[in-house]
Design a protein around this motif. Structure first.
Motif, PDB file in Angstrom:
ATOM      1  N   ASP A  70      -9.304  -7.765   0.751  1.00 29.73           N
ATOM      2  CA  ASP A  70     -10.355  -8.602   1.317  1.00 29.73           C
ATOM      3  C   ASP A  70      -9.731  -9.919   1.753  1.00 29.73           C
ATOM      4  O   ASP A  70      -8.501 -10.072   1.724  1.00 29.73           O
ATOM      5  CB  ASP A  70     -11.495  -8.831   0.316  1.00 29.73           C
ATOM      6  N   VAL A  97       0.841  -1.199   0.000  1.00 32.81           N
ATOM      7  CA  VAL A  97       0.000   0.000   0.000  1.00 32.81           C
ATOM      8  C   VAL A  97       0.878   1.252   0.000  1.00 32.81           C
ATOM      9  O   VAL A  97       0.643   2.202  -0.754  1.00 32.81           O
ATOM     10  CB  VAL A  97      -0.943  -0.001   1.224  1.00 32.81           C
ATOM     11  N   SER A 134      -4.262  -1.037  -3.388  1.00 34.55           N
ATOM     12  CA  SER A 134      -5.218  -0.087  -2.815  1.00 34.55           C
ATOM     13  C   SER A 134      -5.829  -0.675  -1.546  1.00 34.55           C
ATOM     14  O   SER A 134      -6.235  -1.845  -1.539  1.00 34.55           O
ATOM     15  CB  SER A 134      -6.340   0.203  -3.816  1.00 34.55           C
ATOM     16  N   PRO A 135      -5.922   0.091  -0.463  1.00 35.43           N
ATOM     17  CA  PRO A 135      -6.546  -0.428   0.762  1.00 35.43           C
ATOM     18  C   PRO A 135      -7.966  -0.946   0.521  1.00 35.43           C
ATOM     19  O   PRO A 135      -8.389  -1.914   1.152  1.00 35.43           O
ATOM     20  CB  PRO A 135      -6.542   0.778   1.702  1.00 35.43           C
ATOM     21  N   ASP A 136      -8.692  -0.309  -0.393  1.00 35.31           N
ATOM     22  CA  ASP A 136     -10.069  -0.720  -0.661  1.00 35.31           C
ATOM     23  C   ASP A 136     -10.154  -2.090  -1.322  1.00 35.31           C
ATOM     24  O   ASP A 136     -11.218  -2.719  -1.318  1.00 35.31           O
ATOM     25  CB  ASP A 136     -10.762   0.311  -1.559  1.00 35.31           C
ATOM     26  N   SER A 137      -9.046  -2.543  -1.909  1.00 32.02           N
ATOM     27  CA  SER A 137      -9.059  -3.832  -2.609  1.00 32.02           C
ATOM     28  C   SER A 137      -8.720  -5.002  -1.686  1.00 32.02           C
ATOM     29  O   SER A 137      -8.781  -6.158  -2.115  1.00 32.02           O
ATOM     30  CB  SER A 137      -8.062  -3.806  -3.770  1.00 32.02           C
TER      31      SER A 137
END
Length: 225
Positions: free
Chosen positions: A150, A139, A145-148
């Protein structure tokens, strides 16, 4: 989870290294049983990160036995179609052991009958911390991306990337805990605890564990129908 070598030796009034040697014979029986039952993946907890805290003499015996096992067994495993994969901080072992491990992985890379994952200097908490650190670095460097992030993407940073989560975890010696083994991966594994010391583990114990596994209903957190 191969547990009970020391207690087996103590009961027979033998040095602990005798228990580890007998445990190596049980490894051979376990692998053969897995092949006979058509099991495609088998992970053995051979040396934990906590094992380094044991007396220096015992650590030396364990690493010497590991070196001997690699030299004496890998050719046979290759003939049996077994692929060897090593996880854990095996860089902590001496250069001779590391060379044997690298050679075993190279020799067996193309085999497909059974993948034998050997956990050496392995600890699940350390594995998860290392994965988190690698993700943070990715990151920071703009590669992730932090949003990616999971569960699926997180698992790719673990030592077991490419290895399916275990369906069943077997622990011998009557102990009923995971002891820092595959904590992330075993979230929905069936746990089977057997009251047998590892050096006495044989094909029947393996078959008994499979019987227990097949008798259970796996719901993966879902409510029963």
């Amino acid at each position: 989870m191969m547990d009970g070598n020391g207690r087996w030796a103590a009961r027979k009034r033998l040095p602990r290294v005798a228990g580890h040697r007998a445990g190596a014979q049980a490894v051979r029986r376990c692998i053969q049983a897995a092949i006979e039952h058509g099991i495609p993946w088998l992970t053995l907890y051979a040396f934990s990160s906590e094992n380094w805290r044991r007396p220096a003499e015992e650590v030396t015996d364990l690493t010497g036995l590991l070196r001997h096992y690699l030299r004496s067994e890998i050719a046979e495993l290759h003939r049996e179609g077994v692929r060897v994969r090593v996880i854990g901080e095996h860089a902590r072992f001496g250069p001779d052991v590391r060379a044997e491990l690298d050679a075993a992985e190279r020799l067996t890379r193309g085999n497909t009958r059974l993948t034998l994952v050997i956990a050496l200097s392995y600890g699940a908490r350390g594995e998860i911390v290392t994965a988190a650190r690698r993700i943070a670095e990715a990151v920071r460097d703009g590669k992730l991306s932090p949003d990616s992030i999971d569960e699926e993407s997180f698992a790719r940073f673990l030592a077991t990337d490419g290895v399916p989560d275990p369906d069943m975890v077997i622990r011998t010696s009557g102990e009923c805990r995971l002891s820092n083994f595959l904590l992330w991966q075993s979230a929905y594994a069936e746990l089977v605890f057997q009251d047998v010391l590892w050096p006495d583990f044989d094909r029947q114990h393996f078959a008994d564990a499979l019987s227990v596994f097949t008798s259970r209903e796996r719901r993966f957190g879902a409510r029963p129908g």
